[in-house]
Write a protein that holds these residues in place. Sequence first.
Motif, mmCIF file in Angstrom:
data_model
loop_
_atom_site.group_PDB
_atom_site.id
_atom_site.type_symbol
_atom_site.label_atom_id
_atom_site.label_comp_id
_atom_site.label_asym_id
_atom_site.label_seq_id
_atom_site.Cartn_x
_atom_site.Cartn_y
_atom_site.Cartn_z
ATOM 1 N N SER A 248 95.622 -40.309 51.238
ATOM 2 C CA SER A 248 95.829 -40.765 52.599
ATOM 3 C C SER A 248 96.066 -39.585 53.531
ATOM 4 O O SER A 248 96.520 -38.542 53.122
ATOM 5 C CB SER A 248 97.032 -41.706 52.653
ATOM 6 N N SER A 249 95.736 -39.783 54.812
ATOM 7 C CA SER A 249 95.976 -38.724 55.785
ATOM 8 C C SER A 249 97.195 -39.071 56.636
ATOM 9 O O SER A 249 98.278 -38.552 56.439
ATOM 10 C CB SER A 249 94.745 -38.529 56.660
ATOM 11 N N VAL A 250 97.026 -39.977 57.606
ATOM 12 C CA VAL A 250 98.134 -40.288 58.499
ATOM 13 C C VAL A 250 98.747 -41.655 58.231
ATOM 14 O O VAL A 250 99.717 -42.034 58.880
ATOM 15 C CB VAL A 250 97.655 -40.255 59.967
ATOM 16 N N PHE A 251 98.226 -42.395 57.277
ATOM 17 C CA PHE A 251 98.666 -43.774 57.129
ATOM 18 C C PHE A 251 99.991 -43.907 56.389
ATOM 19 O O PHE A 251 100.751 -44.828 56.658
ATOM 20 C CB PHE A 251 97.593 -44.599 56.409
ATOM 21 N N LEU A 252 100.257 -43.024 55.435
ATOM 22 C CA LEU A 252 101.498 -43.120 54.693
ATOM 23 C C LEU A 252 102.453 -42.055 55.223
ATOM 24 O O LEU A 252 102.266 -40.873 54.999
ATOM 25 C CB LEU A 252 101.254 -42.927 53.194
ATOM 26 N N ALA A 253 103.490 -42.487 55.905
ATOM 27 C CA ALA A 253 104.385 -41.547 56.578
ATOM 28 C C ALA A 253 105.579 -41.163 55.730
ATOM 29 O O ALA A 253 106.494 -40.522 56.196
ATOM 30 C CB ALA A 253 104.871 -42.158 57.883
ATOM 31 N N VAL B 140 94.974 -47.182 51.716
ATOM 32 C CA VAL B 140 94.119 -46.230 51.013
ATOM 33 C C VAL B 140 93.025 -46.951 50.227
ATOM 34 O O VAL B 140 91.834 -46.663 50.356
ATOM 35 C CB VAL B 140 94.960 -45.337 50.080
ATOM 36 N N THR B 141 93.416 -47.912 49.398
ATOM 37 C CA THR B 141 92.451 -48.667 48.600
ATOM 38 C C THR B 141 91.459 -49.402 49.487
ATOM 39 O O THR B 141 90.252 -49.407 49.237
ATOM 40 C CB THR B 141 93.172 -49.685 47.701
ATOM 41 N N VAL B 142 91.974 -50.039 50.529
ATOM 42 C CA VAL B 142 91.138 -50.824 51.437
ATOM 43 C C VAL B 142 90.055 -49.953 52.072
ATOM 44 O O VAL B 142 88.881 -50.331 52.149
ATOM 45 C CB VAL B 142 92.015 -51.491 52.519
ATOM 46 N N GLN B 143 90.430 -48.773 52.512
ATOM 47 C CA GLN B 143 89.454 -47.896 53.160
ATOM 48 C C GLN B 143 88.421 -47.366 52.182
ATOM 49 O O GLN B 143 87.238 -47.236 52.521
ATOM 50 C CB GLN B 143 90.178 -46.742 53.856
ATOM 51 N N LYS B 144 88.849 -47.056 50.957
ATOM 52 C CA LYS B 144 87.901 -46.542 49.965
ATOM 53 C C LYS B 144 86.897 -47.618 49.557
ATOM 54 O O LYS B 144 85.715 -47.338 49.328
ATOM 55 C CB LYS B 144 88.645 -46.028 48.726
ATOM 56 N N LEU B 145 87.342 -48.867 49.457
ATOM 57 C CA LEU B 145 86.448 -49.953 49.057
ATOM 58 C C LEU B 145 85.458 -50.319 50.158
ATOM 59 O O LEU B 145 84.286 -50.583 49.892
ATOM 60 C CB LEU B 145 87.262 -51.191 48.669
ATOM 61 N N THR B 146 85.923 -50.361 51.393
ATOM 62 C CA THR B 146 85.080 -50.854 52.485
ATOM 63 C C THR B 146 84.337 -49.758 53.230
ATOM 64 O O THR B 146 83.405 -50.046 53.975
ATOM 65 C CB THR B 146 85.935 -51.612 53.514
ATOM 66 N N LYS C 41 106.867 -53.379 49.277
ATOM 67 C CA LYS C 41 105.452 -53.184 49.561
ATOM 68 C C LYS C 41 104.889 -52.179 48.567
ATOM 69 O O LYS C 41 105.450 -51.108 48.373
ATOM 70 C CB LYS C 41 105.254 -52.663 50.990
ATOM 71 N N SER C 42 103.772 -52.549 47.923
ATOM 72 C CA SER C 42 103.152 -51.658 46.952
ATOM 73 C C SER C 42 102.250 -50.655 47.649
ATOM 74 O O SER C 42 101.594 -50.960 48.640
ATOM 75 C CB SER C 42 102.328 -52.463 45.938
ATOM 76 N N LEU C 43 102.203 -49.456 47.107
ATOM 77 C CA LEU C 43 101.433 -48.363 47.696
ATOM 78 C C LEU C 43 100.724 -47.587 46.606
ATOM 79 O O LEU C 43 100.978 -47.770 45.424
ATOM 80 C CB LEU C 43 102.368 -47.418 48.465
ATOM 81 N N LEU C 44 99.855 -46.682 47.052
ATOM 82 C CA LEU C 44 99.154 -45.819 46.109
ATOM 83 C C LEU C 44 99.484 -44.369 46.382
ATOM 84 O O LEU C 44 100.197 -44.030 47.316
ATOM 85 C CB LEU C 44 97.640 -46.040 46.210
ATOM 86 N N LYS D 88 98.476 -53.312 39.158
ATOM 87 C CA LYS D 88 98.468 -51.988 39.762
ATOM 88 C C LYS D 88 97.037 -51.622 40.110
ATOM 89 O O LYS D 88 96.090 -52.170 39.551
ATOM 90 C CB LYS D 88 99.059 -50.934 38.825
ATOM 91 N N SER D 89 96.875 -50.733 41.056
ATOM 92 C CA SER D 89 95.555 -50.248 41.440
ATOM 93 C C SER D 89 95.512 -48.738 41.299
ATOM 94 O O SER D 89 96.512 -48.056 41.537
ATOM 95 C CB SER D 89 95.225 -50.636 42.885
ATOM 96 N N LEU D 90 94.359 -48.224 40.911
ATOM 97 C CA LEU D 90 94.134 -46.788 40.790
ATOM 98 C C LEU D 90 92.901 -46.411 41.594
ATOM 99 O O LEU D 90 91.954 -47.198 41.697
ATOM 100 C CB LEU D 90 93.894 -46.391 39.330
ATOM 101 N N ILE D 91 92.913 -45.226 42.169
ATOM 102 C CA ILE D 91 91.716 -44.659 42.773
ATOM 103 C C ILE D 91 91.332 -43.443 41.947
ATOM 104 O O ILE D 91 92.088 -42.470 41.880
ATOM 105 C CB ILE D 91 91.961 -44.242 44.242
ATOM 106 N N LEU D 92 90.171 -43.501 41.310
ATOM 107 C CA LEU D 92 89.757 -42.444 40.393
ATOM 108 C C LEU D 92 88.380 -41.914 40.763
ATOM 109 O O LEU D 92 87.467 -42.689 41.072
ATOM 110 C CB LEU D 92 89.710 -42.972 38.949
ATOM 111 N N THR D 93 88.229 -40.595 40.735
ATOM 112 C CA THR D 93 86.889 -40.045 40.845
ATOM 113 C C THR D 93 86.115 -40.429 39.595
ATOM 114 O O THR D 93 86.699 -40.861 38.589
ATOM 115 C CB THR D 93 86.935 -38.511 40.973
#
Length: 260
Positions: free
Chosen positions: A68-73, A240-246, A60-63, A171-176
């Motif tokens: 993330s807060s509680v989603f990635l354990a 993480v990506t899903v929440q930032k996009l939506t 499973k791919s991750l970022l 790959k996906s990136l989240i960038l300011t």
Amino acid sequence: MMKKKFQIKKPCEESWNNMQDLADGKFCDLCNKKVLDLDKISSLEFEELSKDGDKICGKKSLLNQKFSSVFLAFTLTSSIFHYAQTTNQSLVQNVYQKNITINGNLISKAKRKIITGNISLVTLGKLYTAKAEENGNFTLTFPERVLTDYNIVRIDYTILDYDNKNFTDYKSLILTTNELLGKQDFEIEEQYSMIGAVVLTSEQPPDYYFIDGKKVGKRKFEKIKKENPNFKYLAFYDEVTVQKLTKKSFIDNLYLLFSN
């Protein structure tokens, strides 16, 4: 009945890129078994494959965990963003005008040859894409108004791997905005993944489907996707990506279709 979700409780350290390619995943010589690519199959497909009761391994791919807060354990190494130092000529042009142009490079930190590469700034309503030249250089242009606090960048690429075979991935990136406008080199290998025995959990938020920024149901989405094979299709599976996009907190997978 609630939809189930993939979960890997005890990740292993084997490298995904070093495994042999299979149609729906890889083959691990260490464990002598198939490792499913969970980024490309649904939980329903997984349930079918696991009906015989055998333990199944998956990837499973991750970022980056810092988004993330509680989603990635589990613990992941944090990315370090390198800000490009500009001199007389800025990498970013027309910053205060309607369009922004970024001149950058797709690079392989492992020195693999890039066969093809595309970089995209992803929004729900539109995809802004640039094709990289043979040496990895690209010019990406997009409207200034689409920039947000966290911008989603996707890189689709094919490289010549160590065994002289083509290897295709993304790959996906989240960038300011500052990070996006300041970057010059975009490394293709910096995608986090987790491999290990897979289980399914029942508590599950819904999937979302968008066509050109309009939210639709799954049935309509799949119908239009099938009728328009030329449309660009993207799927995002990490929280993480899903929440930032939506801008939604209660959501699982995100599926996007673009007609342009």
